[in-house]
Design a protein around this motif. Sequence first.
Motif, PDB file in Angstrom:
ATOM      1  N   THR A  77      79.611 107.274  40.756  1.00  0.00           N
ATOM      2  CA  THR A  77      80.652 107.652  39.807  1.00  0.00           C
ATOM      3  C   THR A  77      80.639 106.734  38.595  1.00  0.00           C
ATOM      4  O   THR A  77      80.804 105.514  38.739  1.00  0.00           O
ATOM      5  N   PRO A  78      80.422 107.275  37.388  1.00  0.00           N
ATOM      6  CA  PRO A  78      80.427 106.433  36.183  1.00  0.00           C
ATOM      7  C   PRO A  78      81.724 105.641  36.050  1.00  0.00           C
ATOM      8  O   PRO A  78      82.818 106.187  36.217  1.00  0.00           O
ATOM      9  N   GLY A  79      81.568 104.348  35.772  1.00  0.00           N
ATOM     10  CA  GLY A  79      82.729 103.488  35.598  1.00  0.00           C
ATOM     11  C   GLY A  79      83.321 102.964  36.884  1.00  0.00           C
ATOM     12  O   GLY A  79      84.239 102.133  36.841  1.00  0.00           O
ATOM     13  N   GLU A  80      82.822 103.410  38.048  1.00  0.00           N
ATOM     14  CA  GLU A  80      83.360 102.959  39.335  1.00  0.00           C
ATOM     15  C   GLU A  80      82.273 102.375  40.240  1.00  0.00           C
ATOM     16  O   GLU A  80      82.458 101.310  40.830  1.00  0.00           O
ATOM     17  N   THR A  81      81.162 103.068  40.364  1.00  0.00           N
ATOM     18  CA  THR A  81      80.081 102.598  41.220  1.00  0.00           C
ATOM     19  C   THR A  81      79.315 101.475  40.515  1.00  0.00           C
ATOM     20  O   THR A  81      78.985 101.586  39.334  1.00  0.00           O
ATOM     21  N   THR A  82      79.034 100.399  41.232  1.00  0.00           N
ATOM     22  CA  THR A  82      78.255  99.321  40.630  1.00  0.00           C
ATOM     23  C   THR A  82      76.787  99.715  40.571  1.00  0.00           C
ATOM     24  O   THR A  82      76.319 100.540  41.359  1.00  0.00           O
ATOM     25  N   LEU A  83      76.079  99.101  39.632  1.00  0.00           N
ATOM     26  CA  LEU A  83      74.651  99.363  39.514  1.00  0.00           C
ATOM     27  C   LEU A  83      73.925  98.923  40.779  1.00  0.00           C
ATOM     28  O   LEU A  83      73.000  99.595  41.234  1.00  0.00           O
ATOM     29  N   ASP A  84      74.350  97.818  41.381  1.00  0.00           N
ATOM     30  CA  ASP A  84      73.717  97.347  42.608  1.00  0.00           C
ATOM     31  C   ASP A  84      73.892  98.349  43.740  1.00  0.00           C
ATOM     32  O   ASP A  84      72.971  98.569  44.539  1.00  0.00           O
TER      33      ASP A  84
END
Length: 323
Positions: free
Chosen positions: A107-114
Amino acid sequence: MLMIKIRHYCSFLAVLGLFFTSCSPLQQVSPSSMAPTFTVLPSNTPPALEKPTASPVLSPSATTTPIPLPPSPTLQPSLDEANTKEIILELLKTNGSCKLPCFWGITPGETTLDEAKRFFDHLGWTGDDYQAFIPPDETFYETGRDVDGHGIGIMIYPQNGLAETIHSGFGGRNFKTLMPYYTIEQVLSSEGVPSQVYVSLATGLEVSTPKITDYNLDVFYQESQILVIYGGSAIKIGDAYKICPGNPNQGNPNVPEDEGSISLFLGVPGNELTPEELMNPFGQFGSPLTIDKVFGISPEEFYKKMTQSKEPACFLTPRSIWP
């Protein structure tokens, strides 16, 4: 001199299907030699798209609760090829039971890139971090695979450690059966009336194929920050071109009718990015026109015809309005 890794860059653009014909070799190159060659409409640099006024949503379908797919740091080793393929085919059908702009549980803005990286690592998809050449200070994560002859490319642009925007593209045969969640009929039914719809026509291709050219149709939702681009074939009929978004290659003898391409550009709801900003760093190739200029109808009329017509909807655009 700064070196830019573009191992998957050209293949990702190919999946997006954005009117390009060639690209630099897949190797490390300097920024000065990076720019790919695109077959675009013979016009000046396209103007930035204005932020459209949001339209009312007409009876969207019930939504589902997003299921967070990115695994924890303690996840077991990568899946084998058979299990990965099974999961990917299911994701293409259901989007991981989460609603756009959530993509496969990211989810954009919620899920971290890691978290996103761990998810793709678990699938056995080798990804890497790259530095974008436009603008030069942006970095992104890229991964992709070919699954059953369908190219899949995914780019994630982070901000403050979170997945800020997601770019993904799919292309291949039998796409409506294998990727039903992302077809234009399903997106319209789920999301309702678009804020705006844009069309680009690659009239430069008329030199080699005077009766057939390519088009992109952009379906944009301002509030939810969803941009879906559908590519297909425009067929010359008299002084106009016929475009059938639900059957994008209808009438083109050189392309199988069940072949298609879908590109997603997803951002954080409420960010109010324009389509061009949401596509950054790609921008809009060609000169997109709003649907009222192309087909003489509003986004609401387009929505109704695409979702309520008994027969597949087709539209005519006058050749005279295109460069």
